[in-house]
Structures are given as structure tokens and as C-alpha cells.
Write a protein that holds these residues in place. Structure first.
Motif, short mmCIF file in Angstrom:
data_model
loop_
_atom_site.label_atom_id
_atom_site.label_comp_id
_atom_site.label_asym_id
_atom_site.label_seq_id
_atom_site.Cartn_x
_atom_site.Cartn_y
_atom_site.Cartn_z
N ILE A 33 0.88 -1.18 0.00
CA ILE A 33 0.00 0.00 0.00
C ILE A 33 0.91 1.22 0.00
CG2 ILE A 33 -1.80 1.24 1.27
CD1 ILE A 33 -2.67 -1.54 0.13
N ARG A 34 0.71 2.09 -0.97
CA ARG A 34 1.65 3.21 -1.11
C ARG A 34 0.97 4.58 -0.97
NH1 ARG A 34 3.74 -0.76 -4.95
NH2 ARG A 34 5.70 -1.57 -4.10
N VAL A 35 -0.35 4.57 -0.80
CA VAL A 35 -1.05 5.84 -0.52
C VAL A 35 -1.98 5.59 0.67
CG1 VAL A 35 -2.42 7.73 -1.45
CG2 VAL A 35 -1.03 6.35 -3.00
N PHE A 36 -1.88 6.47 1.67
CA PHE A 36 -2.54 6.20 2.95
C PHE A 36 -3.60 7.24 3.28
CE2 PHE A 36 1.59 4.22 2.96
CZ PHE A 36 1.36 2.99 3.56
N SER A 37 -4.53 6.80 4.13
CA SER A 37 -5.55 7.71 4.67
C SER A 37 -4.89 8.59 5.73
CB SER A 37 -6.66 6.86 5.30
OG SER A 37 -7.30 7.58 6.31
N PRO A 38 -5.38 9.82 5.90
CA PRO A 38 -4.80 10.66 6.97
C PRO A 38 -5.19 10.19 8.36
CG PRO A 38 -6.51 11.86 5.74
CD PRO A 38 -6.33 10.54 5.05
N ASP A 39 -6.23 9.33 8.49
CA ASP A 39 -6.62 8.83 9.83
C ASP A 39 -5.65 7.75 10.28
OD1 ASP A 39 -8.87 10.41 9.65
OD2 ASP A 39 -10.02 8.83 8.64
N PRO A 40 -4.93 7.98 11.36
CA PRO A 40 -3.92 6.98 11.77
C PRO A 40 -4.55 5.80 12.49
CG PRO A 40 -3.90 8.86 13.27
CD PRO A 40 -4.94 9.16 12.24
N TYR A 132 2.71 6.39 10.06
CA TYR A 132 3.75 5.81 10.93
C TYR A 132 4.87 5.20 10.10
CZ TYR A 132 0.85 6.09 15.11
OH TYR A 132 0.10 6.54 16.17
N LEU A 133 6.08 5.42 10.59
CA LEU A 133 7.26 4.71 10.08
C LEU A 133 7.70 3.77 11.21
CD1 LEU A 133 9.66 4.46 8.02
CD2 LEU A 133 10.81 6.21 9.39
N ILE A 134 7.90 2.50 10.88
CA ILE A 134 8.39 1.56 11.90
C ILE A 134 9.76 1.06 11.43
CG2 ILE A 134 8.01 -0.64 13.09
CD1 ILE A 134 5.02 -0.27 12.71
N ILE A 135 10.75 1.25 12.28
CA ILE A 135 12.10 0.76 11.96
C ILE A 135 12.37 -0.45 12.84
CG2 ILE A 135 14.57 1.30 11.98
CD1 ILE A 135 13.86 4.19 11.41
N ALA A 136 12.85 -1.53 12.25
CA ALA A 136 13.23 -2.73 13.02
C ALA A 136 14.74 -2.87 12.93
CB ALA A 136 12.54 -3.96 12.46
N ALA A 137 15.35 -3.23 14.04
CA ALA A 137 16.82 -3.38 14.10
C ALA A 137 17.13 -4.76 14.65
CB ALA A 137 17.40 -2.30 15.03
N GLU A 138 18.06 -5.46 14.00
CA GLU A 138 18.42 -6.82 14.43
C GLU A 138 19.93 -6.87 14.63
OE1 GLU A 138 15.83 -9.18 14.35
OE2 GLU A 138 16.93 -11.03 14.74
N LEU A 168 -5.58 -6.66 10.30
CA LEU A 168 -6.25 -5.52 10.95
C LEU A 168 -6.75 -4.51 9.91
CD1 LEU A 168 -3.56 -4.95 13.76
CD2 LEU A 168 -5.90 -5.79 14.10
N ARG A 169 -6.67 -4.88 8.63
CA ARG A 169 -7.06 -4.01 7.49
C ARG A 169 -6.22 -2.73 7.45
NH1 ARG A 169 -12.71 -5.71 6.29
NH2 ARG A 169 -13.06 -3.70 5.31
N ILE A 170 -4.97 -2.88 7.87
CA ILE A 170 -4.03 -1.75 7.85
C ILE A 170 -3.04 -1.96 6.72
CG2 ILE A 170 -2.13 -0.68 9.17
CD1 ILE A 170 -3.80 -1.21 11.70
N GLY A 171 -2.76 -0.88 5.97
CA GLY A 171 -1.85 -0.96 4.84
C GLY A 171 -0.40 -0.95 5.30
N PRO A 210 -5.16 2.24 4.22
CA PRO A 210 -5.05 2.63 2.81
C PRO A 210 -5.97 3.82 2.52
CG PRO A 210 -5.54 0.27 3.05
CD PRO A 210 -5.68 0.88 4.40
N ALA A 211 -5.57 4.67 1.59
CA ALA A 211 -6.44 5.77 1.14
C ALA A 211 -7.73 5.15 0.60
CB ALA A 211 -5.74 6.58 0.07
N GLY A 212 -8.84 5.85 0.80
CA GLY A 212 -10.17 5.32 0.48
C GLY A 212 -10.28 4.67 -0.88
N ASN A 213 -9.76 5.33 -1.91
CA ASN A 213 -9.95 4.82 -3.29
C ASN A 213 -8.71 4.07 -3.79
OD1 ASN A 213 -8.25 6.92 -3.35
ND2 ASN A 213 -9.29 8.08 -4.98
N TYR A 214 -7.81 3.70 -2.87
CA TYR A 214 -6.52 3.13 -3.31
C TYR A 214 -6.66 1.73 -3.88
CZ TYR A 214 -1.67 1.77 -3.40
OH TYR A 214 -0.44 1.35 -3.82
N GLN A 215 -6.05 1.50 -5.02
CA GLN A 215 -5.97 0.17 -5.63
C GLN A 215 -4.50 -0.20 -5.75
OE1 GLN A 215 -8.27 -2.06 -6.69
NE2 GLN A 215 -9.81 -0.72 -5.75
#
Ligand SMILES: Cc1cc2nc3c(=O)[nH]c(=O)nc-3n(C[C@H](O)[C@H](O)[C@H](O)COP(=O)(O)O)c2cc1C
Length: 232
Positions: A33-40, A132-138, A168-171, A210-215
Motif C-alpha cells: 500500500i503506497r497511498v494512505f488515509s490521513p486517519d492513523p 507511521y514509520l516503523i524501523i526494526a533493528a536486528e 487488521l485491514r491496515i496498509g 489505505p487511502a479510500g480509493n486506493y488500488q
């Protein structure tokens, strides 16, 4: 506790026949998913994603005797910390653009690594508008998969988080520029993340609804008939 037909304790006792259908649905629904909704997403949802990353498998030696071999850093993209991340990445990006040109031996390199002016790279291109940006470090070390700046274990961590996000239907979008730029070796950036420099490999992802109309972009995955072989 049930005893498995193979003997011993049945470790899969909570898995029912319905789970395979759910898992298949999630695997098929997973796309970048490369375009997101503003609602976090809520903090609880982000925590569920992170907890899935923490229980991903790991190669054993770097983790031997310690439980601090994997770190997860969550950065809301509207935060002061995010501005510092952007500054660090933009500081390192031009050098990477040059290296890429060298590797490409004069062939045109992907222009997304630099703007029209190579000194003005666009990190926003890699991140998009995710909340959100999530960084993982190993932790790096032996076996040699960890000596590279990309840790194989981190790929499992990312995938656990990705599938949980979908459930969770999260992009979710992988942001591998942190791997390319070897940001795990950058002292200033590691100080910002609160990890020692050069001891951890990094990977990152962007998450948000995901943004509402995102495909998602259409992808042709390898089909079973032409790409699977059973040897007798
Ligand atoms: C190792 C790896 C690194 C990737 N890095 C990025 C990235 O930096 N940015 C991005 O948008 N997608 C990235 N992707 C996602 C792929 O482009 C994507 O999975 C592929 O095009 C298939 O599309 P799908 O995820 O929608 O099925 C990466 C995927 C892998 C496996």
C-alpha cells in the motif's frame, strides 16, 4: 492439553480447520500500500503489529543468551523525531546516489534515488504519506547472514508485521532505503534510534490505513503450473 497423534503435547491445539482459510485470505489480500488515509491506526493496533514482529524467527547465534537482539522503533511521521530521520536520510542519500551511478556503470540508474538535481533526493518518494514509520533493528554477528547490512531475520520480522497489518485491514509498505543507505552504520542516526552504531542491521516499513480509493498496483505472481516442479 491435547496429546497429538504424533505423540507429545499438541502445540497446534488452538489451530482449527478455519484458520487455513483465514490465512489464505490474508496472504491473498497482502499487497504493498503506497497511498494512505490521513486517519492513523490506533496505538493498540500498532502495538499488535509490533508484537507480531517481535515473535518472528531469528538466527540463533547473535541472540544467544540475550533478549535484546531485536529492537522496534515507532515514529509518527508528524513528529519532531521524523524531521530528524528525514534530515539523516537526506544527508546520506546523495552519497548513495553516486554509488548507484558507479554500480550502474553509466547505465541510467533508477531516478527515484535522486531528484532532478542529484543533490536534492526525495525521501518522501520512498515513504509516501503514511502516518507511521516503523524501523526494526536486528543485532548483527554470526552466522554470516547477519554480517550483511540486511538481516534475513528482519525479513521474517517484517513479514510477520505485514500479515498482522493486513489482518487488521491496515496498509503496509516496505521502506528498504534504510537498508540501501546502511543507516545501521550511521552513528548520528543510531543515536537518534537509541541503538549502538554498526551493531544492528535495519529495515523499515510504513503503515497506515489505505487511502479510500486506493488500488494496489497489479502484480503477476508466478503461476503454479509453469513454476512448480515436484521431483520423483
Ligand atoms: C526486499 C524487498 C524490498 C522492498 N522494498 C520496497 C520499498 O522500498 N518500497 C516499496 O514501495 N516497496 C518495496 N517492496 C515491495 C515490492 O515492490 C512489492 O512487494 C512487489 O512489487 C509486489 O507487489 P505487492 O507487494 O503489492 O504484492 C520491497 C519488497 C521486497 C521483497
Amino acid at each position: 492439553m491435547k496429546i497429538s497423534i504424533y505423540g507429545g503435547i499438541n502445540m497446534f491445539e488452538n489451530i482449527t480447520s478455519g484458520h487455513i482459510d483465514s490465512l489464505n485470505d490474508i496472504l491473498k489480500a497482502r499487497h504493498s500500500i503506497r497511498v494512505f488515509s490521513p486517519d492513523p491506526p490506533s496505538r493498540r493496533e500498532i502495538d499488535q503489529i509490533i508484537r507480531a514482529g517481535l515473535i518472528a524467527p531469528f538466527a540463533s547465534l547473535p541472540a544467544k543468551g540475550r533478549t535484546d537482539f531485536r529492537k522496534i522503533i515507532v515514529i509518527p511521521t508528524n513528529s519532531i523525531a521524523m524531521n530528524k530521520v528525514l534530515m539523516s536520510v537526506n544527508r546520506v542519500m546523495p552519497k548513495f546516489a553516486d554509488e548507484l551511478k558507479e554500480i550502474a556503470h553509466g547505465q541510467p540508474s533508477p531516478n527515484r534515488f535522486s531528484g532532478p538535481n542529484p543533490d536534492a533526493p526525495r525521501f518522501s518518494h520512498f515513504l509516501g504519506n503514511a502516518p507511521y514509520l516503523i524501523i526494526a533493528a536486528e543485532r548483527k554477528g554470526l552466522p554470516p547472514t547477519y554480517m550483511a547490512d540486511q538481516s534475513i531475520s528482519l525479513s521474517y520480522c517484517m513479514y510477520n508485521m505485514w500479515l498482522t497489518a493486513v489482518s487488521l485491514r491496515i496498509g503496509f509498505r516496505l521502506i528498504s532505503i534504510f537498508v540501501h543507505l546502511k543507516m545501521g552504520n550511521d552513528a548520528e542516526f543510531c543515536k537518534l534510534l537509541g541503538i549502538p552504531p554498526a551493531e544492528f542491521a535495519l529495515d523499515a516499513c510504513a503503515v497506515g490505513y489505505p487511502a479510500g480509493n486506493y488500488q494496489p498496483a497489479h502484480v503477476n505472481y508466478p503461476d503454479y503450473g509453469s513454476n512448480v516442479t515436484w521431483l520423483d
